[in-house]
Design a protein around this motif. Sequence first.
Motif, mmCIF file in Angstrom:
data_model
loop_
_atom_site.group_PDB
_atom_site.id
_atom_site.type_symbol
_atom_site.label_atom_id
_atom_site.label_comp_id
_atom_site.label_asym_id
_atom_site.label_seq_id
_atom_site.Cartn_x
_atom_site.Cartn_y
_atom_site.Cartn_z
ATOM 1 N N LYS A 18 137.339 64.303 56.063
ATOM 2 C CA LYS A 18 136.118 64.770 55.390
ATOM 3 C C LYS A 18 136.375 64.813 53.896
ATOM 4 C CE LYS A 18 134.391 67.079 59.434
ATOM 5 N NZ LYS A 18 133.949 68.283 60.056
ATOM 6 N N LYS A 19 136.492 65.988 53.309
ATOM 7 C CA LYS A 19 136.690 66.071 51.852
ATOM 8 C C LYS A 19 138.103 66.489 51.466
ATOM 9 C CE LYS A 19 131.903 66.747 50.699
ATOM 10 N NZ LYS A 19 130.958 67.336 49.787
ATOM 11 N N THR A 20 138.991 66.585 52.445
ATOM 12 C CA THR A 20 140.372 66.957 52.165
ATOM 13 C C THR A 20 141.293 65.794 52.519
ATOM 14 O OG1 THR A 20 140.724 67.902 54.362
ATOM 15 C CG2 THR A 20 139.899 69.396 52.651
ATOM 16 N N PHE A 21 142.528 65.903 52.071
ATOM 17 C CA PHE A 21 143.519 64.870 52.344
ATOM 18 C C PHE A 21 144.737 65.502 53.005
ATOM 19 C CE2 PHE A 21 141.110 63.346 48.724
ATOM 20 C CZ PHE A 21 140.834 62.044 49.090
ATOM 21 N N ASP A 78 139.314 51.273 46.355
ATOM 22 C CA ASP A 78 139.241 52.507 45.573
ATOM 23 C C ASP A 78 139.991 53.630 46.276
ATOM 24 O OD1 ASP A 78 137.669 51.207 43.697
ATOM 25 O OD2 ASP A 78 135.776 51.991 44.474
ATOM 26 N N PHE A 79 139.832 53.708 47.595
ATOM 27 C CA PHE A 79 140.512 54.746 48.366
ATOM 28 C C PHE A 79 142.019 54.524 48.359
ATOM 29 C CE2 PHE A 79 141.699 56.548 52.659
ATOM 30 C CZ PHE A 79 141.791 57.845 52.195
ATOM 31 N N VAL A 97 148.384 58.978 53.626
ATOM 32 C CA VAL A 97 147.317 59.843 53.131
ATOM 33 C C VAL A 97 146.131 59.644 54.062
ATOM 34 C CG1 VAL A 97 145.800 60.380 51.189
ATOM 35 C CG2 VAL A 97 148.140 59.599 50.746
ATOM 36 N N LEU A 98 145.790 60.690 54.781
ATOM 37 C CA LEU A 98 144.692 60.647 55.736
ATOM 38 C C LEU A 98 143.546 61.480 55.189
ATOM 39 C CD1 LEU A 98 143.594 59.831 58.530
ATOM 40 C CD2 LEU A 98 144.661 61.910 59.429
ATOM 41 N N GLU A 111 156.121 53.041 50.278
ATOM 42 C CA GLU A 111 154.908 52.347 50.709
ATOM 43 C C GLU A 111 153.869 53.419 51.004
ATOM 44 O OE1 GLU A 111 152.368 49.192 51.995
ATOM 45 O OE2 GLU A 111 154.118 49.290 50.684
ATOM 46 N N VAL A 112 152.704 53.311 50.383
ATOM 47 C CA VAL A 112 151.639 54.292 50.580
ATOM 48 C C VAL A 112 150.584 53.670 51.493
ATOM 49 C CG1 VAL A 112 149.881 55.722 49.467
ATOM 50 C CG2 VAL A 112 152.050 55.272 48.289
ATOM 51 N N ARG A 113 150.220 54.400 52.524
ATOM 52 C CA ARG A 113 149.184 53.958 53.448
ATOM 53 C C ARG A 113 148.086 55.012 53.478
ATOM 54 N NH1 ARG A 113 149.797 48.815 55.956
ATOM 55 N NH2 ARG A 113 151.614 48.057 54.828
ATOM 56 N N SER A 114 146.886 54.609 53.128
ATOM 57 C CA SER A 114 145.740 55.519 53.092
ATOM 58 C C SER A 114 144.720 55.082 54.127
ATOM 59 C CB SER A 114 145.090 55.496 51.706
ATOM 60 O OG SER A 114 146.031 55.796 50.708
ATOM 61 N N ARG A 115 144.220 56.032 54.890
ATOM 62 C CA ARG A 115 143.222 55.745 55.911
ATOM 63 C C ARG A 115 142.246 56.920 56.014
ATOM 64 N NH1 ARG A 115 145.455 51.599 55.546
ATOM 65 N NH2 ARG A 115 146.327 50.224 57.099
ATOM 66 N N SER A 116 141.099 56.617 56.585
ATOM 67 C CA SER A 116 140.130 57.683 56.841
ATOM 68 C C SER A 116 140.197 58.140 58.298
ATOM 69 C CB SER A 116 138.713 57.226 56.492
ATOM 70 O OG SER A 116 138.387 56.063 57.214
ATOM 71 N N THR A 117 140.998 57.417 59.105
ATOM 72 C CA THR A 117 141.198 57.818 60.492
ATOM 73 C C THR A 117 142.531 57.277 60.992
ATOM 74 O OG1 THR A 117 140.322 57.774 62.742
ATOM 75 C CG2 THR A 117 139.931 55.819 61.392
#
Length: 119
Positions: free
Chosen positions: A104-107, A6-7, A100-101, A52-58
């Motif tokens: 918290k609640k922002t990107f 989903d992220f 895309v990092l 290429e899109v790479r999304s992470r939370s850290t």
Amino acid sequence: MGKHNDFGIEGEKIAVKYLTEKGYQVLRKNYRYLKAEVDIIAQKKNILAIVEVRSRSTDFIEHIADTVTQKKIKLLVSAADQYVVENDLDVDVRFDIITVLKNKKTFELEHLENAYYHF
């Protein structure tokens, strides 16, 4: 579908919005060729951007862009070539990474143009 999927989808939507705001025309999303999948194919003037899109939370362990492997690059180059041929395009092809990092609640978004070369 897992939360990480989903992220990833959310990250791609953020990237599409960013590219559109920067004047790109998004031609395809999730383009598949053989074993390759290109997240976004976008065009701005005479430049076709294979994104290429790479999304992470850290990004604590490694920079997000560094997670694109040589194998993935070869697959993306092959898919880009096929896309150009099947659409009979006369464009310069550029390979980009958008990270895309989630913080918290922002990107935080970073667009790396010419992130790697196809030779």
